[in-house]
Write a protein that holds these residues in place. Structure first.
Motif, PDB file in Angstrom:
ATOM      1  N   VAL A   9       0.841  -1.204   0.000  1.00 37.01           N
ATOM      2  CA  VAL A   9       0.000   0.000   0.000  1.00 37.01           C
ATOM      3  C   VAL A   9       0.874   1.250   0.000  1.00 37.01           C
ATOM      4  O   VAL A   9       0.605   2.222  -0.730  1.00 37.01           O
ATOM      5  N   LEU A  10       1.938   1.230   0.806  1.00 31.07           N
ATOM      6  CA  LEU A  10       2.860   2.366   0.879  1.00 31.07           C
ATOM      7  C   LEU A  10       3.488   2.658  -0.484  1.00 31.07           C
ATOM      8  O   LEU A  10       3.547   3.808  -0.923  1.00 31.07           O
ATOM      9  N   GLY A  11       3.949   1.604  -1.157  1.00 33.66           N
ATOM     10  CA  GLY A  11       4.559   1.780  -2.469  1.00 33.66           C
ATOM     11  C   GLY A  11       3.586   2.331  -3.499  1.00 33.66           C
ATOM     12  O   GLY A  11       3.911   3.245  -4.253  1.00 33.66           O
ATOM     13  N   LEU A  12       2.358   1.768  -3.504  1.00 34.68           N
ATOM     14  CA  LEU A  12       1.345   2.239  -4.453  1.00 34.68           C
ATOM     15  C   LEU A  12       0.931   3.681  -4.153  1.00 34.68           C
ATOM     16  O   LEU A  12       0.727   4.484  -5.071  1.00 34.68           O
ATOM     17  N   ALA A  13       0.822   4.004  -2.864  1.00 39.86           N
ATOM     18  CA  ALA A  13       0.427   5.363  -2.478  1.00 39.86           C
ATOM     19  C   ALA A  13       1.502   6.371  -2.853  1.00 39.86           C
ATOM     20  O   ALA A  13       1.195   7.484  -3.305  1.00 39.86           O
ATOM     21  N   ALA A  14       2.777   5.997  -2.675  1.00 35.25           N
ATOM     22  CA  ALA A  14       3.881   6.883  -3.058  1.00 35.25           C
ATOM     23  C   ALA A  14       3.868   7.114  -4.567  1.00 35.25           C
ATOM     24  O   ALA A  14       4.066   8.246  -5.037  1.00 35.25           O
ATOM     25  N   TRP A  15       3.612   6.044  -5.328  1.00 39.12           N
ATOM     26  CA  TRP A  15       3.532   6.182  -6.788  1.00 39.12           C
ATOM     27  C   TRP A  15       2.376   7.098  -7.171  1.00 39.12           C
ATOM     28  O   TRP A  15       2.514   7.975  -8.033  1.00 39.12           O
ATOM     29  N   ALA A  16       1.211   6.921  -6.529  1.00 38.95           N
ATOM     30  CA  ALA A  16       0.030   7.731  -6.843  1.00 38.95           C
ATOM     31  C   ALA A  16       0.284   9.206  -6.553  1.00 38.95           C
ATOM     32  O   ALA A  16      -0.092  10.082  -7.348  1.00 38.95           O
ATOM     33  N   ALA A 193      -3.530  13.989  -2.572  1.00 35.62           N
ATOM     34  CA  ALA A 193      -4.217  13.945  -1.281  1.00 35.62           C
ATOM     35  C   ALA A 193      -4.483  12.508  -0.833  1.00 35.62           C
ATOM     36  O   ALA A 193      -4.210  12.134   0.317  1.00 35.62           O
ATOM     37  N   VAL A 194      -5.005  11.690  -1.747  1.00 30.45           N
ATOM     38  CA  VAL A 194      -5.301  10.287  -1.421  1.00 30.45           C
ATOM     39  C   VAL A 194      -4.001   9.522  -1.149  1.00 30.45           C
ATOM     40  O   VAL A 194      -3.912   8.759  -0.177  1.00 30.45           O
ATOM     41  N   GLY A 195      -3.002   9.725  -1.989  1.00 34.12           N
ATOM     42  CA  GLY A 195      -1.715   9.054  -1.800  1.00 34.12           C
ATOM     43  C   GLY A 195      -1.092   9.399  -0.468  1.00 34.12           C
ATOM     44  O   GLY A 195      -0.572   8.527   0.240  1.00 34.12           O
ATOM     45  N   ALA A 196      -1.121  10.686  -0.091  1.00 34.43           N
ATOM     46  CA  ALA A 196      -0.531  11.116   1.181  1.00 34.43           C
ATOM     47  C   ALA A 196      -1.224  10.452   2.364  1.00 34.43           C
ATOM     48  O   ALA A 196      -0.567  10.014   3.321  1.00 34.43           O
ATOM     49  N   PHE A 197      -2.564  10.356   2.301  1.00 29.77           N
ATOM     50  CA  PHE A 197      -3.305   9.715   3.393  1.00 29.77           C
ATOM     51  C   PHE A 197      -2.848   8.272   3.580  1.00 29.77           C
ATOM     52  O   PHE A 197      -2.567   7.831   4.703  1.00 29.77           O
TER      53      PHE A 197
END
Length: 334
Positions: A9-16, A193-197
């Motif tokens: 999730v962390l990796g995908l969120a950082a990419w997003a 915003a979503v990625g940071a959350f």
């Protein structure tokens, strides 16, 4: 949820978040051309967007009551980013560029050539920002990040940006805008915003699973993961022939992180719970741009970094890891 799933999730969120920053960047790139900003000045102007994932992460950390994750992210990303991006830029530039005969000389001399303006426009003001952070946070009577510190750092960012634009202003060009770019920019803002959350949420869970402090999680999990996507951007920009723009953007990004991303943490009053860890990390944050400033002048005609200087950047980061492991965290004394 399993801790390995949170890593995913962390990796995908950082990419997003970085995908969103790239989409949001397009309108500002057009403005840069329209206003006639040089590569170094443009980097300072565009940095508000390219560093927006770090800013959003710290806003989320402050809002969720885990501001130490944001503080670790602020310090950790600013330590690893310069040696990592300078190294990536050096290897990406080891090829011939069309319509650039001077670059062959740079290849022959094993130099990562940069515009000399990057020192006066970016690295020296960034060193001043770090010195200001030290003055505001280290002395015992007012130690920590407080609301007044945040407002002062916002003023420092405004001064940094104004200085860069004034030093790097040239004749502007006509540009064309379209609706698709505007809608993609809006989508980019939402992705940030979503990625940071989810970056903060994932870090919270990973920190809990590993039983480590929030600030250490911010330093070595959030900070590294949010910097990693920049590798591909730096490689692509430098390989495309824009060596100065691809290399110096990291300085501008770090300046935004130390000022604008500092603000939400200060606004909620973030205490320094481990003073030794904080000052050691802040010292290495300052060491990286100091090396940049000292090394960049090769001769009167040539500016940039030689191969052995690239090695020193990387050695400095290895030294940081050793200091943290053996003297600050003392992992092998337990």
């Amino acid at each position: 949820m399993n801790s390995w799933l949170w890593v995913l999730v962390l990796g995908l969120a950082a990419w997003a978040a970085h995908w969103g920053a790239d989409r949001l960047l397009t309108p500002l790139k057009l403005l840069r051309k329209q206003w006639g900003l040089t590569a170094s000045a443009g980097a300072a102007f565009l940095a508000f967007v390219t560093a927006s994932p770090e800013v959003a992460i710290n806003i989320t950390s402050a809002a969720r009551g885990v501001s130490n994750i944001g503080l670790g992210n602020l310090l950790g990303s600013n330590i690893i980013s310069i040696p990592l991006m300078v190294t990536i830029a050096y290897f990406a530039s080891r090829k011939q560029f069309k319509n650039n005969k001077e670059h062959q000389e740079h290849l022959d001399k094993n130099v990562l050539a940069l515009n000399k303006r990057s020192v006066s426009v970016l690295s020296l003001p960034y060193l001043g920002i770090i010195a200001l952070v030290a003055i505001l946070t280290l002395p015992k009577p007012w130690r920590g990040l407080q609301p007044i510190d945040g407002w002062i750092m916002l003023v420092a960012y405004a001064a940094f940006l104004t200085h860069a634009i004034i030093k790097g202003k040239e004749k502007g060009k006509k540009v064309e805008w379209n609706k698709k770019q505007v809608w993609l920019s809006i989508a980019g803002a939402l992705a940030i915003a979503v990625g940071a959350f989810f970056i903060v949420k994932a870090t919270e869970n990973i920190v809990s699973a590993l039983n480590i402090s929030e600030i250490v999680g911010g330093l070595f999990i959030t900070g590294i993961m949010t910097t990693a996507p920049e590798i591909f951007k730096t490689w692509s920009v430098v390989k495309g022939g824009e060596v100065t723009a691809g290399t110096t953007s990291v300085i501008a990004d770090n300046a935004v992180t130390m000022t604008v991303a500092f603000f939400p943490l200060a606004l909620v009053t973030t205490p320094i719970e481990d003073f030794e860890l904080f000052w050691v990390n802040l010292a290495f944050v300052g060491l990286m741009p100091l090396l940049y400033t000292l090394f960049v002048h090769q001769s009167k005609e040539l500016h940039g970094f030689s191969r052995w200087q690239i090695f020193v950047f990387d050695a400095a980061y290895v030294a940081y890891l050793l200091v943290m492991v053996f003297f600050v965290l003392k992992l092998f004394d337990r």
